[in-house]
Design a protein around this motif. Structure first.
Motif, PDB file in Angstrom:
ATOM      1  N   ALA A   1       0.887  -1.177  -0.064  1.00 43.55           N
ATOM      2  CA  ALA A   1       0.102   0.110   0.153  1.00 43.55           C
ATOM      3  C   ALA A   1       0.761   1.443   0.054  1.00 43.55           C
ATOM      4  CB  ALA A   1      -0.894   0.070   1.396  1.00 43.55           C
ATOM      5  N   ASP A   2       2.025   1.097   0.394  1.00 47.11           N
ATOM      6  CA  ASP A   2       3.053   2.246   0.507  1.00 47.11           C
ATOM      7  C   ASP A   2       4.483   2.299   0.058  1.00 47.11           C
ATOM      8  OD1 ASP A   2       3.646   4.868   1.331  1.00 47.11           O
ATOM      9  OD2 ASP A   2       3.603   4.321   3.596  1.00 47.11           O
ATOM     10  N   ALA A   3       5.029   1.307   1.032  1.00 52.77           N
ATOM     11  CA  ALA A   3       6.619   1.513   0.889  1.00 52.77           C
ATOM     12  C   ALA A   3       7.234   1.309  -0.371  1.00 52.77           C
ATOM     13  CB  ALA A   3       7.291   0.624   2.083  1.00 52.77           C
TER      14      ALA A   3
ATOM     15  N   GLY B   1       9.957   5.289  -4.844  1.00 50.91           N
ATOM     16  CA  GLY B   1      11.352   5.455  -5.023  1.00 50.91           C
ATOM     17  C   GLY B   1      12.281   6.014  -3.813  1.00 50.91           C
ATOM     18  N   LYS B   2      11.502   5.915  -2.625  1.00 53.37           N
ATOM     19  CA  LYS B   2      12.311   6.293  -1.295  1.00 53.37           C
ATOM     20  C   LYS B   2      12.982   5.052  -1.065  1.00 53.37           C
ATOM     21  CE  LYS B   2       9.802   9.711   1.027  1.00 53.37           C
ATOM     22  NZ  LYS B   2       8.881  10.257   2.380  1.00 53.37           N
ATOM     23  N   THR B   3      14.527   5.201  -0.947  1.00 60.43           N
ATOM     24  CA  THR B   3      15.316   4.109  -0.500  1.00 60.43           C
ATOM     25  C   THR B   3      16.207   4.538   0.707  1.00 60.43           C
ATOM     26  OG1 THR B   3      17.149   4.660  -1.897  1.00 60.43           O
ATOM     27  CG2 THR B   3      15.422   3.287  -2.938  1.00 60.43           C
TER      28      THR B   3
ATOM     29  N   TYR C   1      -3.727   6.525  -4.968  1.00 62.59           N
ATOM     30  CA  TYR C   1      -3.737   7.753  -4.217  1.00 62.59           C
ATOM     31  C   TYR C   1      -2.239   8.295  -3.973  1.00 62.59           C
ATOM     32  CZ  TYR C   1      -3.408  11.180  -0.353  1.00 62.59           C
ATOM     33  OH  TYR C   1      -3.223  12.282   0.199  1.00 62.59           O
ATOM     34  N   LYS C   2      -1.295   7.196  -3.535  1.00 65.60           N
ATOM     35  CA  LYS C   2       0.002   7.355  -3.311  1.00 65.60           C
ATOM     36  C   LYS C   2       0.644   7.666  -4.677  1.00 65.60           C
ATOM     37  CE  LYS C   2       4.176   6.538  -1.495  1.00 65.60           C
ATOM     38  NZ  LYS C   2       5.160   5.747  -0.649  1.00 65.60           N
ATOM     39  N   CYS C   3       0.332   6.961  -5.831  1.00 64.64           N
ATOM     40  CA  CYS C   3       1.210   7.436  -7.044  1.00 64.64           C
ATOM     41  C   CYS C   3       0.640   8.932  -7.341  1.00 64.64           C
ATOM     42  CB  CYS C   3       0.524   6.635  -8.186  1.00 64.64           C
ATOM     43  SG  CYS C   3       1.140   4.919  -7.940  1.00 64.64           S
TER      44      CYS C   3
ATOM     45  N   SER D   1       3.974  18.593  -0.796  1.00 70.07           N
ATOM     46  CA  SER D   1       2.715  17.864  -0.665  1.00 70.07           C
ATOM     47  C   SER D   1       3.003  16.453  -0.370  1.00 70.07           C
ATOM     48  CB  SER D   1       1.872  18.226  -1.778  1.00 70.07           C
ATOM     49  OG  SER D   1       2.633  17.667  -2.999  1.00 70.07           O
ATOM     50  N   ARG D   2       4.052  15.997  -0.789  1.00 74.74           N
ATOM     51  CA  ARG D   2       4.031  14.363  -0.510  1.00 74.74           C
ATOM     52  C   ARG D   2       4.121  14.264   1.269  1.00 74.74           C
ATOM     53  NH1 ARG D   2       8.310  10.140  -3.160  1.00 74.74           N
ATOM     54  NH2 ARG D   2       7.958   8.420  -1.507  1.00 74.74           N
ATOM     55  N   ARG D   3       4.509  15.136   1.925  1.00 74.72           N
ATOM     56  CA  ARG D   3       4.410  14.984   3.451  1.00 74.72           C
ATOM     57  C   ARG D   3       3.113  14.700   3.999  1.00 74.72           C
ATOM     58  NH1 ARG D   3       8.537  20.029   4.845  1.00 74.72           N
ATOM     59  NH2 ARG D   3      10.064  19.219   3.397  1.00 74.72           N
ATOM     60  N   ALA D   4       2.018  14.858   2.949  1.00 77.28           N
ATOM     61  CA  ALA D   4       0.908  14.516   3.632  1.00 77.28           C
ATOM     62  C   ALA D   4       0.833  12.961   3.967  1.00 77.28           C
ATOM     63  CB  ALA D   4      -0.337  14.696   2.474  1.00 77.28           C
ATOM     64  N   LEU D   5       1.659  12.093   3.187  1.00 79.12           N
ATOM     65  CA  LEU D   5       1.729  10.662   3.891  1.00 79.12           C
ATOM     66  C   LEU D   5       2.404  10.516   5.057  1.00 79.12           C
ATOM     67  CD1 LEU D   5       3.247   9.535   0.451  1.00 79.12           C
ATOM     68  CD2 LEU D   5       0.817   9.376   1.234  1.00 79.12           C
ATOM     69  N   ASN D   6       2.989  11.750   5.523  1.00 81.93           N
ATOM     70  CA  ASN D   6       3.277  11.479   7.137  1.00 81.93           C
ATOM     71  C   ASN D   6       2.347  11.487   8.113  1.00 81.93           C
ATOM     72  OD1 ASN D   6       5.914  11.327   6.229  1.00 81.93           O
ATOM     73  ND2 ASN D   6       6.349  13.573   6.260  1.00 81.93           N
TER      74      ASN D   6
HETATM   75  N1  GLY Z   1       5.951   6.469   3.004  1.00 90.29           N
HETATM   76  C1  GLY Z   1       5.762   7.746   2.955  1.00 90.29           C
HETATM   77  C2  GLY Z   1       6.430   8.194   1.525  1.00 90.29           C
HETATM   78  O1  GLY Z   1       6.742   7.592   0.576  1.00 90.29           O
HETATM   79  O2  GLY Z   1       6.799   9.459   1.173  1.00 90.29           O
END
Ligand code: GLY
Length: 367
Positions: free
Chosen positions: A136-138, A142-144, A222-224, A236-241
Motif C-alpha cells: 500500500a505504501d513503501a 522510489g524512497k530508498t 492515491y500514493k502514485c 505535498s508528499r509530506r501528507a503521507l506522514n
Molecule cells: N511512505 C511515505 C512516502 O513514501 O513518502
C-alpha cells in the motif's frame, strides 16, 4: 475494481501492477534480463521461506538467479548489511544493466533500492512487496535508504524501480498481526484521499485478502498521485506522514522501554489517533469526522494506554523527528477527510493536551 483482474497504475515513470494474475507481467519484464544480463534477488528469511517458493512456482526461470537472504526485521536496514549486499552484487558480476528483484516488505525495498541505486552507480531494480505496508505504501515512490544508530531513514536516495508488482496473494503468507498492522496505512491513505476512498473502506464487508484488493488499489492510486506531484518530498508528499510523527515516537518509546514491542503499523494507528485529537485542536477537524476515523482505527487496533510519565519522553522523541525545526514540532494534520495540512508547527502544550485526550480514551479501555 474487479477482484480477479490485474490492474496497472501508470501515473509514475514506472508501472505499478496490482492483482493475483500479475505473474505474466513479471515474467515478461524479467525474461530479457535473464537472457541478456544478470538477475539478482534480495529477500529475508521470512520471504525466502514463504514467498520465494511461490515466485519460483510461477516463474521457474528464476531458479538460477543469484539470491541473498537478510535476517528479518528492521535491524537489517543498516550500514553493515548494505555493505554485505554491495559485496554480494559486485562479486557476482552486477553491472548497470543487471536487475535486482526486491522480494519482501519495506525493509527489503528500502535497503535493496539503495543498494541498486549505488552499486555500479545504479542498476535496475523491481519491487515485489509482500507485506500490506509494502503493497500500500513503501514499495512505491522510489524512497530508498537505511537507518543509522536507531534513527530511521537517515541515509538514502530517491531512485525509481523499473516496475512494482503487487501480488495480493503474498499477503496470505503473513502472520495475522503483521497483516493487521499494515491496515493502518490503508486507513491513513483512505482518510487522506477523500470521501470516496473513506466510504469504500468503511463499506468493506470483511478484511480478507480478496476484499483487500480494491482497498490496495485505492491506496496505490492515491500514493502514485501524491508522488507524481511531489516526487522528492519537498512539500505535498509530506501528507503521507500523517500519523507518523507521533507514531515513530511511540515506536521508539515502546521498543526502548521494554514495553511489549510495537509493529510499525500499530504505532501509526496510535499515532493517527493522537494526531486526530491534535487536528481537532489546531487544524479545525470537526469532531464528527475525527470520531469517525478514530472509531475505524479502534475497530482494527487495540490502542495502548501511554502512561503520563512517558509524555515528556515522547515529546523529545518527536523533536528528533527529521521533519522538525527547533521549538515547535512539525506535523501533518487533517483539516477534514481528504484534506491533509502539511507543515503544521504545533507547540508542546497542544501536543500534551492531545496525549491527555488520547489517554482519556484508551484509559477507559483498560477499566
Ligand atoms: N511512505 C511515505 C512516502 O513514501 O513518502
Amino acid at each position: 475494481v474487479n477482484k480477479e483482474k490485474a490492474f496497472m497504475v501508470n501515473l509514475l515513470p514506472y508501472p505499478v501492477f496490482i492483482g493475483n494474475d500479475g505473474w505474466d507481467k513479471i515474467r515478461r519484464l524479467i525474461i530479457p534480463y535473464l537472457r541478456d544480463e544478470r538477475v539478482f534477488l534480495l529477500d529475508d528469511q521470512n520471504t525466502e521461506k514463504n514467498c520465494l517458493p511461490i515466485l519460483f512456482h510461477f516463474i521457474p526461470e528464476l531458479y538460477d538467479c543469484e539470491i541473498y537472504t537478510l535476517a528479518d526485521g528492521e535491524q537489517s536496514k543498516e550500514i553493515r548489511t548494505l555493505g554485505e549486499v554491495w559485496k554480494w552484487l559486485i562479486t557476482h558480476g552486477a553491472r548497470q544493466g543487471s536487475l535486482l528483484i526486491n522480494l519482501g516488505g519495506g525493509v527489503i525495498s528500502d535497503i535493496g533500492g539503495f543498494a541498486a541505486a549505488t552499486a555500479k552507480r545504479g542498476m535496475h531494480y523491481v519491487n515485489i512487496p509482500t507485506t500490506l505496508i509494502g503493497q500500500a505504501d513503501a514499495a512505491i515512490g522510489g524512497k530508498t535508504g537505511i537507518n543509522l544508530e536507531g534513527a530511521k531513514n537517515q541515509a538514502g536516495v530517491f531512485y525509481n524501480p523499473e516496475a512494482v508488482f503487487i501480488i495480493p496473494e503474498f499477503l496470505l503468507t503473513l502472520p495475522e498481526r503483521h497483516f493487521k498492522s499494515g491496515f493502518a496505512e490503508i486507513i491513513k491513505s483512505a482518510a487522506l484521499s477523500g470521501h470516496h476512498s473513506w466510504k469504500l473502506l468503511k463499506d468493506t464487508a470483511d478484511y480478507s485478502v480478496e476484499h483487500m484488493i480494491p482497498l490496495i488499489y485505492e491506496a496505490v492510486r492515491y500514493k502514485c498521485l501524491v508522488v507524481k506531484k511531489d516526487p522528492y518530498d519537498r512539500a505535498s508528499r509530506r501528507a503521507l506522514n500523517f500519523g507518523h510523527t507521533a507514531g515513530h515516537a511511540l515506536e521508539s518509546l515502546f521498543n526502548r522501554q521494554q514495553m511489549p514491542g510495537m509493529l510499525h503499523g500499530e504505532a501509526v494507528a496510535a499515532g493517527m489517533a493522537i494526531e486526530l485529537f491534535l487536528s481537532g485542536m489546531v487544524a479545525g477537524l470537526e469532531a464528527i469526522e475525527r470520531d469517525d476515523i478514530i472509531s475505524v482505527i479502534r475497530k482494527h487496533f487495540h490502542l495502548p494506554f501511554v502512561d503520563d510519565k512517558y509524555h515528556e519522553m515522547l515529546l523529545n522523541l518527536m523533536n528528533l523527528d527529521k521533519k522538525n525545526d527547533s521549538d515547535r514540532i512539525n506535523f501533518t494534520l487533517l483539516e477534514a477527510i481528504g484534506k491533509p495540512v502539511i507543515n503544521c508547527r504545533v507547540n508542546s502544550r497542544d501536543i500534551r493536551s492531545s496525549l491527555m485526550e488520547y489517554n482519556r480514551m484508551t484509559g477507559h479501555d483498560q477499566d
